[in-house]
Design a protein around this motif. Structure first.
Motif, PDB file in Angstrom:
ATOM      1  N   UNK A 300       0.866  -1.359  -0.247  1.00  0.00           N
ATOM      2  CA  UNK A 300      -0.067  -0.060  -0.077  1.00  0.00           C
ATOM      3  C   UNK A 300       1.080   1.274  -0.068  1.00  0.00           C
ATOM      4  N   UNK A 301       0.603   1.953  -0.798  1.00  0.00           N
ATOM      5  CA  UNK A 301       1.569   3.123  -1.156  1.00  0.00           C
ATOM      6  C   UNK A 301       3.186   2.826  -1.166  1.00  0.00           C
ATOM      7  N   UNK A 302       3.274   1.730  -1.835  1.00  0.00           N
ATOM      8  CA  UNK A 302       4.924   1.418  -1.741  1.00  0.00           C
ATOM      9  C   UNK A 302       5.433   0.622  -0.615  1.00  0.00           C
ATOM     10  N   UNK A 303       4.400   0.399   0.431  1.00  0.00           N
ATOM     11  CA  UNK A 303       4.895  -0.202   1.854  1.00  0.00           C
ATOM     12  C   UNK A 303       4.084  -1.645   1.766  1.00  0.00           C
ATOM     13  N   UNK A 304       5.147  -2.554   2.119  1.00  0.00           N
ATOM     14  CA  UNK A 304       4.563  -3.923   2.322  1.00  0.00           C
ATOM     15  C   UNK A 304       3.587  -4.095   3.425  1.00  0.00           C
ATOM     16  N   UNK A 305       2.524  -4.623   3.169  1.00  0.00           N
ATOM     17  CA  UNK A 305       1.508  -4.777   4.273  1.00  0.00           C
ATOM     18  C   UNK A 305       0.960  -6.106   4.524  1.00  0.00           C
ATOM     19  N   UNK A 306       1.732  -7.158   3.928  1.00  0.00           N
ATOM     20  CA  UNK A 306       1.662  -8.698   4.033  1.00  0.00           C
ATOM     21  C   UNK A 306       2.841  -9.273   4.205  1.00  0.00           C
ATOM     22  N   UNK A 307       2.918 -10.273   4.784  1.00  0.00           N
ATOM     23  CA  UNK A 307       4.292 -11.326   4.834  1.00  0.00           C
ATOM     24  C   UNK A 307       4.935 -11.644   3.523  1.00  0.00           C
ATOM     25  N   UNK A 308       6.129 -11.578   3.605  1.00  0.00           N
ATOM     26  CA  UNK A 308       6.946 -11.682   2.247  1.00  0.00           C
ATOM     27  C   UNK A 308       6.596 -13.288   2.050  1.00  0.00           C
ATOM     28  N   UNK A 309       6.337 -13.608   0.774  1.00  0.00           N
ATOM     29  CA  UNK A 309       6.027 -15.083   0.181  1.00  0.00           C
ATOM     30  C   UNK A 309       4.636 -15.433   0.191  1.00  0.00           C
ATOM     31  N   UNK A 310       3.626 -14.636   0.711  1.00  0.00           N
ATOM     32  CA  UNK A 310       2.316 -14.840   0.894  1.00  0.00           C
ATOM     33  C   UNK A 310       1.817 -15.072  -0.481  1.00  0.00           C
ATOM     34  N   UNK A 311       0.798 -16.009  -0.710  1.00  0.00           N
ATOM     35  CA  UNK A 311       0.199 -16.299  -2.022  1.00  0.00           C
ATOM     36  C   UNK A 311      -1.130 -15.276  -2.121  1.00  0.00           C
ATOM     37  N   UNK A 312      -1.109 -14.616  -3.253  1.00  0.00           N
ATOM     38  CA  UNK A 312      -2.183 -13.758  -3.633  1.00  0.00           C
ATOM     39  C   UNK A 312      -3.108 -13.915  -4.722  1.00  0.00           C
TER      40      UNK A 312
END
Ligand code: MRU
Length: 353
Positions: A300-312
């Motif tokens: 969100x706005x260039x900032x990670x808001x979910x864990x690395x490697x999460x399936x999307x």
């Protein structure tokens, strides 16, 4: 009431195109300069220009830009063959909104009786300008019909940005609010923020606020509660493709709103130019749904808001089955059901003109 003139998101200048960079809104009103079809493909793909009618308009002008660069070409067959390659390339920028192919095909058809390359170049430019001019009149007419469904003082909910900057002017689902504002008719708009790319909070609130329309921002998961507590009387949305049976693709989250409208007993309206009706697509199952990069969800706005490697899973659109749609509002009138028959009638009427 004063007439507000919204900024035009696609501006043709003959040798270049200026596109309102919708990435930068609401912070900055920047225009990007487009000179090649590659630049335009990237701008459409990246959603710097977005919204079904606007991407069709931009693509039509893209062919005109390219054509204007072919003045040295003297062989009409070579020109037409190369134009087709450009048409196919631009049509691949995004899959769901049918207006992209519709506009490109209109431009292709405009040169069928051209006798020289010079003729063709002129005809392409005329057709692209006509598509843009017609879209403004179309949106205004959709607005008139949509407004006839609302009462002064109504609270109406919407999603995404079906507004002026997604079209030549007025928007589709936002057109009634511009017309109401011009006439001093009070209407309140509730805008869903529209995750993941926030077209509702960044774009719809921005353009309606500029026009002086009463608009309130909510997050997407507040819709059902807001319908109850704020006495929402109807939902109106735009669309990217309507299949022959009335099934409608629009921004992800739209189907959920249609279900809520049904459960809570309010009408669910779709505002659509005839150019978004695709009689060649039999039902929603055949509408291609764009899936976009996972980063749109994990950041969100260039900032990670979910864990690395999460399936999307990131579909950009969903399909609302026709049985959840109370009416489809076009520039030629409002269709209240029997969509398969009535869409064919209204679309073919247009073709006869
Ligand atoms: O991904 P976007 O922002 O191009 O999606 C746009 C929409 O879903 C709009 O609601 C639709 O194109 C109607 S625009 C008048």
């Amino acid at each position: 009431m004063s007439k507000h003139t919204p900024v035009q998101s696609v501006q043709y200048r003959g040798d270049h195109l200026l596109l309102l960079d919708q990435h930068e809104l609401p912070h900055k009103m920047d225009f990007i300069r487009i000179e090649t079809t590659e630049q335009l493909w990237n701008a459409i793909h990246a959603l710097q220009v977005r919204g079904a009618p606007a991407i069709g308009i931009a693509a039509a002008f893209g062919l005109s830009l390219w054509a204007n660069q072919q003045k040295e070409e003297s062989d009409l067959r070579t020109f037409t063959h190369q134009l087709k390659i450009q048409r196919n390339y631009l049509s691949s920028a995004r899959p769901t909104a049918v207006n992209l192919c519709w506009a490109l095909d209109r431009v292709m058809q405009s040169i069928q009786y051209a006798e020289t390359v010079q003729d063709a170049i002129q005809l392409i430019e005329i057709e692209a300008l006509t598509i843009q001019r017609e879209d403004e009149a179309t949106c205004q007419q959709i607005g008139e019909y949509a407004l006839s469904l609302f009462q002064p003082g109504d609270h109406i909910l919407t999603i995404c940005n079906p507004g002026a900057i997604a079209t030549a002017r007025y928007g589709t689902a936002l057109a009634p609010f511009y017309l109401a504002q011009e006439r001093g008719v009070p209407l309140s708009v509730y805008a869903c923020e529209t995750r993941p790319l926030l077209q509702g909070s960044r774009l719809t609130t921005w353009e309606l606020q500029q026009a002086g329309v009463d608009v309130t921002l909510i997050t997407d998961n507040m819709a059902a509660h807001t319908i109850r507590t704020k006495k929402i009387s109807a939902i109106i949305v735009g669309c990217d493709r309507i299949a022959a049976n009335g099934d409608t693709a629009n921004k992800i989250g739209t189907f959920g709103l249609a279900l809520q409208a049904k459960a809570l007993g309010i009408p669910f309206y779709v505002a659509s130019p005839l150019s978004t009706i695709d009689l060649d697509t039999p039902s929603g199952e055949s509408i291609p749904i764009e899936e976009r990069h996972p980063e749109e969800v994990t950041h969100l706005a260039g900032r990670r808001i979910a864990p690395e490697g999460i399936k999307v899973y990131n579909p950009a659109f969903d399909v609302t089955p026709h049985e959840y749609i109370s009416a489809i509002i076009t520039e030629k009138g409002i269709i209240f059901g029997s969509y398969r028959e009535n869409l064919a009638i209204i679309k073919n009427q247009k073709n006869l003109l």
